[in-house]
Design a protein around this motif. Structure first.
Motif, PDB file in Angstrom:
ATOM      1  N   GLN A  32      33.267 -62.156  21.371  1.00  0.00           N
ATOM      2  CA  GLN A  32      34.172 -63.214  21.819  1.00  0.00           C
ATOM      3  C   GLN A  32      34.428 -63.107  23.325  1.00  0.00           C
ATOM      4  O   GLN A  32      34.456 -64.114  24.033  1.00  0.00           O
ATOM      5  CB  GLN A  32      35.483 -63.124  21.042  1.00  0.00           C
ATOM      6  CG  GLN A  32      35.341 -63.494  19.574  1.00  0.00           C
ATOM      7  CD  GLN A  32      36.582 -63.173  18.773  1.00  0.00           C
ATOM      8  OE1 GLN A  32      37.218 -62.136  18.968  1.00  0.00           O
ATOM      9  NE2 GLN A  32      36.958 -64.075  17.868  1.00  0.00           N
TER      10      GLN A  32
ATOM     11  N   ALA B  66      29.887 -66.320  12.862  1.00  0.00           N
ATOM     12  CA  ALA B  66      30.332 -67.710  12.799  1.00  0.00           C
ATOM     13  C   ALA B  66      31.850 -67.806  12.818  1.00  0.00           C
ATOM     14  O   ALA B  66      32.429 -68.672  13.493  1.00  0.00           O
ATOM     15  CB  ALA B  66      29.766 -68.387  11.549  1.00  0.00           C
ATOM     16  N   GLU B  67      32.510 -66.931  12.092  1.00  0.00           N
ATOM     17  CA  GLU B  67      33.979 -66.948  12.048  1.00  0.00           C
ATOM     18  C   GLU B  67      34.568 -66.573  13.400  1.00  0.00           C
ATOM     19  O   GLU B  67      35.550 -67.175  13.857  1.00  0.00           O
ATOM     20  CB  GLU B  67      34.478 -66.001  10.957  1.00  0.00           C
ATOM     21  CG  GLU B  67      35.986 -65.873  10.855  1.00  0.00           C
ATOM     22  CD  GLU B  67      36.683 -67.145  10.394  1.00  0.00           C
ATOM     23  OE1 GLU B  67      37.926 -67.160  10.406  1.00  0.00           O
ATOM     24  OE2 GLU B  67      35.999 -68.108  10.013  1.00  0.00           O
TER      25      GLU B  67
ATOM     26  N   ARG C  70      34.289 -69.494  15.681  1.00  0.00           N
ATOM     27  CA  ARG C  70      35.241 -70.534  15.286  1.00  0.00           C
ATOM     28  C   ARG C  70      36.643 -70.203  15.788  1.00  0.00           C
ATOM     29  O   ARG C  70      37.373 -71.090  16.267  1.00  0.00           O
ATOM     30  CB  ARG C  70      35.251 -70.686  13.768  1.00  0.00           C
ATOM     31  CG  ARG C  70      36.133 -71.824  13.251  1.00  0.00           C
ATOM     32  CD  ARG C  70      36.332 -71.748  11.750  1.00  0.00           C
ATOM     33  NE  ARG C  70      37.122 -70.584  11.364  1.00  0.00           N
ATOM     34  CZ  ARG C  70      38.461 -70.540  11.437  1.00  0.00           C
ATOM     35  NH1 ARG C  70      39.146 -71.592  11.875  1.00  0.00           N
ATOM     36  NH2 ARG C  70      39.113 -69.464  11.056  1.00  0.00           N
ATOM     37  N   LEU C  71      37.030 -68.947  15.705  1.00  0.00           N
ATOM     38  CA  LEU C  71      38.383 -68.552  16.078  1.00  0.00           C
ATOM     39  C   LEU C  71      38.683 -68.775  17.553  1.00  0.00           C
ATOM     40  O   LEU C  71      39.841 -68.966  17.939  1.00  0.00           O
ATOM     41  CB  LEU C  71      38.611 -67.081  15.713  1.00  0.00           C
ATOM     42  CG  LEU C  71      38.740 -66.768  14.220  1.00  0.00           C
ATOM     43  CD1 LEU C  71      38.793 -65.269  13.989  1.00  0.00           C
ATOM     44  CD2 LEU C  71      39.977 -67.448  13.629  1.00  0.00           C
TER      45      LEU C  71
ATOM     46  N   GLY D 236      37.148 -71.230  19.289  1.00  0.00           N
ATOM     47  CA  GLY D 236      36.823 -72.612  19.586  1.00  0.00           C
ATOM     48  C   GLY D 236      35.472 -72.814  20.237  1.00  0.00           C
ATOM     49  O   GLY D 236      35.293 -73.774  20.998  1.00  0.00           O
ATOM     50  N   LYS D 237      34.506 -71.940  19.936  1.00  0.00           N
ATOM     51  CA  LYS D 237      33.165 -72.047  20.523  1.00  0.00           C
ATOM     52  C   LYS D 237      32.123 -71.924  19.404  1.00  0.00           C
ATOM     53  O   LYS D 237      31.414 -70.920  19.314  1.00  0.00           O
ATOM     54  CB  LYS D 237      32.955 -70.962  21.579  1.00  0.00           C
ATOM     55  CG  LYS D 237      33.964 -71.011  22.723  1.00  0.00           C
ATOM     56  CD  LYS D 237      33.712 -69.930  23.734  1.00  0.00           C
ATOM     57  CE  LYS D 237      34.793 -69.899  24.804  1.00  0.00           C
ATOM     58  NZ  LYS D 237      34.866 -71.129  25.596  1.00  0.00           N
ATOM     59  N   PRO D 238      32.016 -72.934  18.533  1.00  0.00           N
ATOM     60  CA  PRO D 238      31.135 -72.801  17.369  1.00  0.00           C
ATOM     61  C   PRO D 238      29.669 -72.629  17.713  1.00  0.00           C
ATOM     62  O   PRO D 238      28.993 -71.802  17.143  1.00  0.00           O
ATOM     63  CB  PRO D 238      31.389 -74.099  16.593  1.00  0.00           C
ATOM     64  CG  PRO D 238      31.942 -75.048  17.606  1.00  0.00           C
ATOM     65  CD  PRO D 238      32.715 -74.224  18.564  1.00  0.00           C
TER      66      PRO D 238
ATOM     67  N   SER E 139      25.328 -73.973   8.902  1.00  0.00           N
ATOM     68  CA  SER E 139      25.392 -74.101  10.356  1.00  0.00           C
ATOM     69  C   SER E 139      24.433 -73.152  11.063  1.00  0.00           C
ATOM     70  O   SER E 139      24.507 -72.977  12.276  1.00  0.00           O
ATOM     71  CB  SER E 139      26.823 -73.814  10.834  1.00  0.00           C
ATOM     72  OG  SER E 139      27.221 -72.510  10.464  1.00  0.00           O
TER      73      SER E 139
END
Length: 480
Positions: free
Chosen positions: A39, A69-70, A73-74, A76-78, A234
């Motif tokens: 992250q 992936a999670e 997502r957390l 905000g950058k998928p 995804s």
């Protein structure tokens, strides 16, 4: 000019055991704050204008795809996630990323970053990225060389040649392997050697053309794997058989070391190194983490429940239990629920030997944490013995386990928080806090969280065999 962040997330981080495990490696850990290293790698680009930076492209091992992936997502950058069915080192990983980048049109400048590095001065890093991207846009293969501040023997070095611009970019003269101490001291005094960072900036087409000259076998295997791949949820999943036949090689060995020096290959683009002083570290071992984390007055780095008495220059990390150090110095002490490491900081490179022994002897502590993450949440193996096992299970809101059955075990479920929707044979019913149910051996069942808060429950398994491979799946939301 479009900059495409490419994050290579395939390393195992064995030198940071027991926090890092093969199936939950160091890039997924929050070693420097609340964010994981993965992250933090993406967040350090937030100073670049949105118009200049595409959504991230992450190349990772299939084993921890849902965790990656999670984590994206957390924050905000998928982005997009390319799955490697097997590890084949960084050159094939970058090749898949280049093919993925070109598949949506255009020829972006790839900013290639390992997921497990630390940069403490992101603004300086972003300035370097913009400089390197301009050079890459013109066709150069650019790498960052870290300005050394000590005679480091754990890194490879790049010797800079002619200065190319007023900002300090230099032609690459040669790459050298990790030196001994005397040689490293000579490099530091010479002033024209930089640490090899493993960070690269280049256009997708430039990489593919360079690989065609240097390692056409890798390019052919990756192109076949990409051509026969498919989109799975995804994820971008390449053909496993074709990629499994791909030779294993690093970016450095496959291409970079052939840009200059004795291994030079005719027809390759210019190789450029951009000096970088942005608080970089590859966090390759516990002593490196001790060097970059804040210390107390005695030089100790402490995290979690720790007590230090007459101790100095020690790294002490607790994941839960109280960790007390008395009269020690220069140690690494790391506690997790299922393993404790005590090491001299001078020997932290040898931690990987412990991991090798664990794997060789069949111990799971080299592969997995006691807490295992799944796409629906996680489970924690709290206790176990002959013919029984106790797990704590968390299912995220909307999470759904597979419709499954076991041949060798029965299960008792007790809800301690939230609401569970249970499928048991032909029955479907809800359980709330303090309610329970029994799943007999051989009965089809499923657990879901239909609520808005996490579902937490205790599962007690009993039977002749309790391994995770005793699962027959009939339906699965996550394609397993």
């Amino acid at each position: 000019m479009l900059i495409q962040p490419v994050v290579l997330s395939g390393g195992s981080g064995t030198r940071l055991w027991p926090l890092s495990r093969e199936k939950y490696p160091k890039q997924l850990l929050p070693l420097m704050g609340e964010d994981s290293l993965l992250q933090a790698t993406l967040r350090r680009l937030e100073g670049l204008a949105d118009a200049d930076s595409a959504p991230p492209l992450v190349v990772c091992n299939e084993e921890y795809r849902f965790v990656v992936a999670e984590q994206l997502r957390l924050i905000g950058k998928p982005g997009r996630i390319v799955l490697e069915p097997v590890g084949r080192n960084t050159a094939p990983a970058l090749t898949l990323a280049a093919l993925a980048a070109q598949s949506v049109g255009g020829d972006p400048v790839l900013l290639v970053m390992p997921a497990d590095h630390v940069v403490t001065q992101p603004a300086v890093f972003q300035q370097g990225v913009r400089h390197a991207a301009r050079l890459a846009q013109e066709g150069a293969i650019v790498t960052f060389g870290i300005t050394p501040d000590r005679p480091e023997t754990g890194y490879g070095y790049i010797q800079g040649g002619a200065t190319l611009d007023e900002v300090g970019a230099r032609a690459i003269s040669r790459f050298v392997e990790k030196p001994d101490l005397a040689t490293a001291e000579g490099y530091l005094q010479a002033g024209d050697y930089l640490w090899n960072s493993g960070l690269f900036v280049l256009r997708a087409s430039v990489w593919l053309k360079a690989l065609a000259l240097c390692r056409p076998d890798i390019l052919a295997a990756c192109e076949a794997a990409w051509k026969n791949g498919a989109t799975d949820l995804s994820f971008l999943r390449v053909d496993a058989e074709a990629f499994g036949a791909c030779p294993s090689d690093s970016i450095d060995y496959a291409v970079m070391e052939r840009l200059a020096g004795p291994k030079v290959v005719a027809g390759l683009p210019a190789g450029v190194v951009v000096p970088l002083s942005a608080g970089w570290s590859d966090v390759g071992a516990w002593d490196a983490l001790w060097q970059i984390l804040p210390k107390d007055a005695d030089g100790n780095v402490v995290q979690g429940r720790t007590l230090m008495q007459d101790s100095c220059n020690t790294l002490a990390l607790s994941s839960g239990r109280l960790l007390a150090c008395v009269g020690v110095q220069g140690l690494v002490v790391v506690e997790t629920p299922d393993a404790v490491l005590v090491a001299d900081q001078r020997h932290t490179q040898d931690v990987k030997k412990i991991v090798d022994r664990l794997k060789r002897d069949g111990h799971t502590e080299g592969l997995l944490h006691r807490k295992v993450y799944r796409p629906w949440g996680w489970y924690d193996g709290v206790d176990g013995g002959e013919r029984f096992q106790v797990k704590r299970i968390m299912v995220k809101p909307g999470g759904k386990l597979s419709l499954q059955m076991h041949h060798h075990r029965a299960e008792h479920w007790v809800v301690v928080r939230g609401t569970a929707r249970v499928t048991k044979g032909d029955e479907v019913f809800l359980l709330s806090e303090n309610q329970s149910t029994y799943i007999p051996l051989g009965v089809t069942h499923r657990l879901e969280n239909p609520g808005q808060v996490d579902l937490e429950m205790i599962e007690v398994q009993s039977g002749s065999y309790l391994g995770e491979d005793d699962i027959v799946r009939f339906e699965d939301l996550y394609g397993r």
